[in-house]
Structure formats: C-alpha cells, structure tokens
Design an enzyme around this catalytic site. Sequence first.
Site, PDB file in Angstrom:
ATOM      1  N   CYS A 137       0.793  -1.246   0.017  1.00 15.43           N
ATOM      2  CA  CYS A 137      -0.056   0.020  -0.175  1.00 15.43           C
ATOM      3  C   CYS A 137       0.974   1.145   0.034  1.00 15.43           C
ATOM      4  O   CYS A 137       0.325   2.154  -0.214  1.00 15.43           O
ATOM      5  CB  CYS A 137      -1.131  -0.101   1.129  1.00 15.43           C
ATOM      6  SG  CYS A 137      -2.065  -1.363   1.025  1.00 15.43           S
ATOM      7  N   HIS A 392      -8.932   3.576  -2.364  1.00 10.71           N
ATOM      8  CA  HIS A 392      -7.910   3.152  -1.881  1.00 10.71           C
ATOM      9  C   HIS A 392      -7.169   2.313  -3.067  1.00 10.71           C
ATOM     10  O   HIS A 392      -7.011   1.172  -2.884  1.00 10.71           O
ATOM     11  CB  HIS A 392      -7.685   2.457  -0.626  1.00 10.71           C
ATOM     12  CG  HIS A 392      -6.320   2.012  -0.388  1.00 10.71           C
ATOM     13  ND1 HIS A 392      -5.035   2.577  -0.799  1.00 10.71           N
ATOM     14  CD2 HIS A 392      -6.082   1.020   0.477  1.00 10.71           C
ATOM     15  CE1 HIS A 392      -4.322   1.783  -0.011  1.00 10.71           C
ATOM     16  NE2 HIS A 392      -4.528   0.726   0.626  1.00 10.71           N
ATOM     17  N   CYS A 424      -0.342   2.314   6.600  1.00 10.42           N
ATOM     18  CA  CYS A 424       0.075   0.797   6.869  1.00 10.42           C
ATOM     19  C   CYS A 424       0.322   0.050   5.631  1.00 10.42           C
ATOM     20  O   CYS A 424      -0.192   0.597   4.677  1.00 10.42           O
ATOM     21  CB  CYS A 424      -1.174   0.239   8.021  1.00 10.42           C
ATOM     22  SG  CYS A 424      -2.638   0.082   6.905  1.00 10.42           S
ATOM     23  N   GLY A 426       0.470  -4.112   4.180  1.00  7.99           N
ATOM     24  CA  GLY A 426       0.061  -5.350   4.385  1.00  7.99           C
ATOM     25  C   GLY A 426       1.411  -6.294   4.386  1.00  7.99           C
ATOM     26  O   GLY A 426       2.429  -5.954   4.107  1.00  7.99           O
TER      27      GLY A 426
END
Length: 461
Positions: A137, A392, A424, A426
């Site tokens: 991300c 997103h 954040c 993954g």
Amino acid sequence: MEKAINRQSILLHHLRPSSSAYSHESSLSASVCLAGDSASYQRTSVFGDDVVIVAAYRTALCKSKRGGFKDTYPDDLLAPVLKALIEKTNLNPSEVGDIVVGSVLAPGSQRASECRMAAFYAGFPETVPVRTVNRQCSSGLQAVADVAAAIRAGFYDTGIGAGLESMTVNPMAWDGSVNPRVKSMENAQNCLLPMGVTSENVAHRFGVSREEQDKAAVESHRKAAAATASGKFKDEIIPVSTKIIDPKTGEERTVTISVDDGIRPNTTQADLGKLKPVFKKDGTTTAGNSSQVSDGAGAVLLMKRSVAMQKGLPILGVFRTFTAVGVDPAIMGVGPAVAIPAAVKAAGLELNDIDLFEINEAFASQFVYCRNKLGLDPEKINVNGGAIAIGHPLGTTGARCVATLLHEMKRRGKDCRFGVISMCIGTGMGAAAVFERGDCVDELCNAKKVEGINLLSKDAR
C-alpha cells in the site's frame, strides 16, 4: 550558501593577526558548517541540492468494477497524469532521468510493460527509462521516495514518482499454491491473513469500538464531500477522457471522469450502524468503515532545487525524509503509529511541528488507533477526507496523498509549513514521509519560528 561563505571569509580576514610574527599563511578558512545551515531542524543538504516537488497530479479515484474507470485500461489511467506533468510545467520530457511507478496487484512484468507504454502515450521519448516498485500500500510513496533518493545521490536531477492501480483489472488474489512451510512460523503465517482480519485484530487488541470506527467513516465522507463541493480537488485532479460500456446493452459511450465517484455525502452513523461485519461474526469491521476498492493513478515531478530555480518553476513542496518500518503482521494497521515518529525524528522535528497529516484510512480501526496512539489533533488529519471516502487504489495511494497534501499546504500558506504522509502496509509494515511547503525557506533564512528565547546557556538564564 556561497554568499554566506564570502561573508565568513571577510570576517576571518579581520581576525588574522597583523604582527610579522604571524605573517605566514593563517590556518583560518571559511567553510560550510558541517551541522547544516539551520539549527532548528535537520538540513542534510545545501539549499540548492534540496529535492523539491514542482507538480503533483492524480486522476479521480473510481469504484472498482462499478465506477467510471471500470472499462479503462491501466495504461490509459497513467498516461494522462504523466502527460499533465509535461504540459503544465513545459518540461522537456527528455530531461527526465527515470519514471518510477508504484503498483501492487498486477503481474510484475505485465505492469512494467504497461507503464512503459503509458510513458510513450504521454509523450516521453524512448530514452527515458521506466520501472515499477512494489511495497504494497505504500508503493506510490515508495516510488516518490526512490526518485528523491536518486536525485540526492546524483544519479539524475529530474525524475517522476508515480502510482497506478486498477483493482477492476487486477483484483486482490493469491496466484498459485502456498508454501506449506508457512505453518511452521506464526509471523510468516500471519502475512497471509486477510487485511480485514488484521483490522479486527487491531480493534480487539486496542479497544477501538464500532462507534468510533463508524464515526471516523462518516467524517471521512463529510470532509471529502465538502472538499469536492468547494472545488479543492480541481487543482490536483486531471480529467480523463475514457469509455464506459453498459453491461446490459453493450452500448459504449465516451465520458470525461474528473470527480471521485465513491464519496457519499449523506452517509450517517445510523446508516453505517446497520451494516454487518464482513470478516468476523461479532466483529466491527464493515464495508462502510473500510477503504474503498478503487481504480486510479497519480504522478509527482521531483527535481533538484537548483534545476527547478533555473527553469523558473514554482516549488510546490520540499521532500525532507522517508521511513519504512516493520510491525507485527497480525496487526499491520498500526504501521503509521511507528513510522510517523521515526520519519518526523529523522527530519529533526517533533510531532507538534507537523501542521497536516495524510494518514491512509485502510480501515477505520487502524486509523483511529494510530490517531489516538500518537495523540494527534483530529483537525490536522485528512482534512479533505481519506481513503474510506475517496478510495484506496493500492499502488496509487501514496502519489495521491502527495498531491492532496501539497495542494492543501499551498492553499493554507504561511500557517502550514510541515506535512506528513503515512500508511500501513500489508504483511506488517508502515511508511511515512515528511514534506515542507515549497515557499517556506530561502537560501539564508530557513529556520522554523521560535516563540521564545530558549536556546541560551544555563549561565545566561
């Protein structure tokens, strides 16, 4: 800096002894202070060597499989924002040293080819190289950081950091079998947890209630709707001409997409409270308090400050620091709570020095936790909404946040000097970067404002 050294040389000349006993060459000499040119915050380069952002644009973000880009090829998303960088700055495209594109879900070699194709569509010559980068991300922000690092290293003076994701074309999925060895190590096994499960883990472990999460989601939509209605996003969104195919009739029509289509202005906490949890029977994570699955692209033009000044280009922002950190994969959403302090410290700043934050709202649970953990002022965070409302598209988010943050800092002017972007990641990571508004500093006056005289020695107090 050269002027400062010249002044220092004149002063040193007056300090040299005039006696014939000291007629030999003086050991006094002028030099650049190794501590940098500001005592108020970290300056790791001479003024002209700063890495600056001169332009940052994005497409609208649209709902995957249902939104305005559902029938648009990924390369046709990236090409318009790359082209905008050329047209809006009068950049000679052949001067770009590299184009780095963050992207997550597409097969690596295919996406690399699509990005190269998009560069050609946008008007870049064959001499300009292109590559992709994938840190989940944070990929769009990582692309910007990679270009900034390359400019600082002297590899080139001008580069583009971008992001691209079509979650319509490339949905989240695991391709192939999983190594059975993963069962022997908890952290490795937790890398495979669905992101929604990690959201539930954060909510449960740190006591983030359903009400707090739904309230954060409502605020995201409210602020994004207000920003759209007031035209704030027009400075950063590049309209894209594309096609939409009616799934029932097969009819194709041409449209221009210029507005994020996932924002729901009338969202209420009561409405969100009716939604069922998605990942856990008695959980708190719902479709309404999670980020939207989206399609879109963004691009950021970076230069060495001296080059931007020579070209007479306005400086939108200054790239200060970037930090990536690792955290427990089972609660990957806590990443910003670790990455933000690290990035801010690397810039020689404190959290209360930061005027605006763009923290990706992957899930309301982790967003609320990070905000509360760091004790941040809600009025400084995601002032124009976040990923719950805007969307997103994984590889695009970092570049989108750069555009949103820097344009908002420009609008706020002198009342807004430092901004932070964070998300954040993954498998258990976090990333953050610190930016400075472009017109805050000049060559000889770049210290942050000091309210009181608190730097005196203890003997002088």
